[in-house]
Design an enzyme around this catalytic site. Structure first.
Site, PDB file in Angstrom:
ATOM      1  N   LYS A 117       0.833  -1.200   0.000  1.00 32.12           N
ATOM      2  CA  LYS A 117       0.000   0.000   0.000  1.00 32.12           C
ATOM      3  C   LYS A 117       0.872   1.258   0.000  1.00 32.12           C
ATOM      4  CE  LYS A 117      -3.966   1.784   2.710  1.00 32.12           C
ATOM      5  NZ  LYS A 117      -4.825   1.471   3.886  1.00 32.12           N
TER       6      LYS A 117
ATOM      7  N   SER B 188      -9.773   1.571   2.690  1.00 35.00           N
ATOM      8  CA  SER B 188      -8.664   2.348   2.138  1.00 35.00           C
ATOM      9  C   SER B 188      -7.606   1.485   1.474  1.00 35.00           C
ATOM     10  CB  SER B 188      -8.046   3.236   3.217  1.00 35.00           C
ATOM     11  OG  SER B 188      -7.261   2.499   4.115  1.00 35.00           O
TER      12      SER B 188
ATOM     13  N   SER C 244      -9.995  -1.240   6.986  1.00 32.72           N
ATOM     14  CA  SER C 244      -9.314  -0.974   5.719  1.00 32.72           C
ATOM     15  C   SER C 244      -8.611  -2.182   5.112  1.00 32.72           C
ATOM     16  CB  SER C 244      -8.312   0.169   5.872  1.00 32.72           C
ATOM     17  OG  SER C 244      -9.002   1.387   6.061  1.00 32.72           O
TER      18      SER C 244
END
Length: 558
Positions: free
Chosen positions: A110, A193, A217
């Protein structure tokens, strides 16, 4: 059709099929693993036998990324050094040295996880474009020590979905990375996210991915991407030089296509880090054997509870609840005792659903943690953002940040609080969180009923564990039927509900119980193999066979 024509047709099919099989076989006659569902152990076997190299893997995954990225907008950056790193790891393997089971395996991470290389760590914001970290984050350090190739970075909801009012923006959007969409329905909401990591893992753009979770997330993108996600206990994995939201809730975890693959990745990143003092509270010197926890009989003799009052069904939850109730029977047949209706207290439920304390805690943590744990540690900071006020000012004055169409509502609230995580007001709110998630919530339920774990549909699983920093593992449970109504978000840009969209089942436990939860999830997964029952609408076509064949042809021609 005359008999002769039938025979000719069958002969033609056999020739075509034979050519396909030959093209997808190694010189030894073994098939190349298909990258949509390949496992760690399959890749390790192929690398050890010399059927392909880590460079082949990198080339295959990069080609797959290029095939779909214009549509799904998943990967923001590809590591320009990935091929050279792969070559070094191939050389180590050729010399009889491997750093572990993930040696030479490409992983995507990420875009809030810091790396001291040629890639940016932006959290999806132009405010951090060009900023550099002085060293790798704790998670990236452990990946490299394990021999992982950090292939690139995945898009995310900007600032880990902690900038705009939740109704004012969209999951998977960032100013720097654009809008990520899911792979199971056109314009699907990637949810949470870590949406880029979820989508990338689901369609085989890398062996697996890393995400981060503050509250949902990792769980939410895994839920709708038909993959396994592990949100570890806060402090099991280092958050050092990861762009933070909350020191009390942030956790870095794996997102993979199988429970065992997720366990391999968790094994690599778990452990203590002097740069993250939360990891020093681990009750073990070395983490448990998470891969070894993948046991088909793990559920036998265990007590599994269901806190039914946490499930508040929505209009479109029918298929989820039907699949959940069917899963209960599978878990029971696996030898577990199901203890139903082990509900959290009415006080906890009311506070959980209606109190603003949980958001207040995150806001106060963010105001303090962003400068202290990240911005102040940057080696270079070209936009000179030193704190949240600076970041807000940049965002509101730099047009590509899409302000005011996407506002800064959460930051406005955080700065208006007038206090951070060192104040008495903060401490009172945080203690209420611990009560709601703890003795009055899931930890109380686990203790009072002598339970080994709780289960919930994944949509309902992240919130309470987030309050107390405890682990959750999600595994595929089912998917929406063909007659599902298509529902768009308020902006009309993303599909929230539609046919074929997957959903998951979560196992929840006490702090540091990852090994048990992984075992339970594995036992369920192996009895159901739900992931195999539904396919993405968009699948990259490049396979290892294509890359190896092209390499061998190039060598032959030279």
């Amino acid at each position: 059709m005359p008999h002769t024509l039938v025979l000719l047709w069958l002969l033609l099919l056999s020739v075509v099929y034979g050519q396909y099989i030959h093209a997808n076989q190694t010189n030894s006659g073994l098939p190349y693993p298909m990258l949509l569902d390949v496992t760690t152990e399959e890749l390790e076997t192929g690398l050890e036998r010399g059927l392909f190299t880590s460079r082949d893997l990198v080339n295959a995954y990069i080609a797959r990324i290029h095939e779909v990225n214009a549509t799904l907008n998943v990967v923001t950056e590809i590591n320009p050094d990935a091929l050279s790193i792969a070559a070094e790891l191939d050389a180590e393997r050729a010399n009889g040295t491997t750093r572990g089971p993930l040696h030479g395996m490409p992983i995507l991470i990420k875009a809030n996880i810091g790396t001291a290389d040629k890639m940016s760590t932006t959290a999806g914001s132009f405010a951090l474009l060009g900023a550099t970290v002085p060293r790798d984050s704790g998670a990236a350090t452990k990946l490299r020590e394990a021999g992982v190739i950090i292939l690139g970075k995945t898009n995310l909801s900007q600032w880990a979905y902690f900038r705009s009012d939740f109704s004012n923006t969209t999951n998977g959007w960032s100013a720097y990375g654009g809008q990520t969409t899911g792979a199971y329905y056109p314009q699907q909401n990637p949810s949470g996210s870590s949406g880029g990591s979820g989508v990338a893992s689901s369609i085989g753009l890398a062996l697996a991915t890393l995400g981060s979770e503050t509250s949902g997330s990792i769980m939410s993108p895994s839920d709708v991407s038909n993959i396994v996600g592990i949100k570890p206990t806060v402090g099991l994995t280092s958050r050092a030089l990861v762009i933070p939201v909350s020191e009390r809730q942030d956790s870095i975890g794996p997102m993979a296509r199988t429970v065992k693959d997720a366990a391999y990745l968790l094994q690599a990143i778990a452990g203590k880090d002097s740069d993250d003092n939360y990891t020093l509270a681990q009750p073990f010197e070395n983490p448990p054997d998470y891969v070894g926890a993948c046991n088909y009989s793990s559920l036998k003799g265990k007590r599994i509870g269901i806190p039914r009052n946490v499930i508040t069904p929505g209009e479109y939850d029918g298929p989820v609840l039907a699949a959940f109730n069917a899963a209960i029977q599978i878990i029971r047949r696996a030898g577990a005792t199901i203890v139903d209706n082990v509900n959290i207290t009415e006080y906890a439920l009311d506070k959980y659903l209606n109190s603003n304390n949980s958001l207040m805690v995150l806001e106060a943590d963010f105001v303090a943690n962003l400068p202290l744990n990240y911005l102040s540690k940057l080696a270079t900071n070209p936009n000179n953002v030193q704190n949240l006020a600076d970041v807000r000012n940049f965002t509101q004055t730099f047009p590509p940040e899409d302000y005011p169409d996407r506002n800064t509502g959460i930051w406005d609230e955080a700065l208006a609080l007038g206090f951070n995580n060192t104040s008495p007001q903060f401490w009172a709110a945080y203690q209420e969180n611990l009560l709601v998630g703890g003795s009055q919530g899931i930890l109380g339920v686990l203790a009072n009923y002598s339970l080994d774990a709780l289960i919930l549909p994944t949509h309902y699983s992240p919130g309470l564990p987030a309050l107390v920093g405890t682990p959750v593992v999600t595994v595929p449970l089912g998917y929406n039927p063909a007659n599902t109504t298509v529902v768009y978000n308020e902006r009309g840009t993303l599909v929230e509900n539609a046919p074929n969209i997957p959903f998951g089942l979560s196992f929840l436990g006490t702090a540091w119980s990852e090994a048990s939860l992984i075992g339970f999830a594995y036992a369920y997964e192996q009895r159901t193999m739900v992931r195999d029952q539904v396919q993405p609408y968009l699948i990259p076509q490049t396979e290892l066979a294509d890359v190896v064949s092209a390499r061998k042809t190039a060598v032959y021609r030279t």
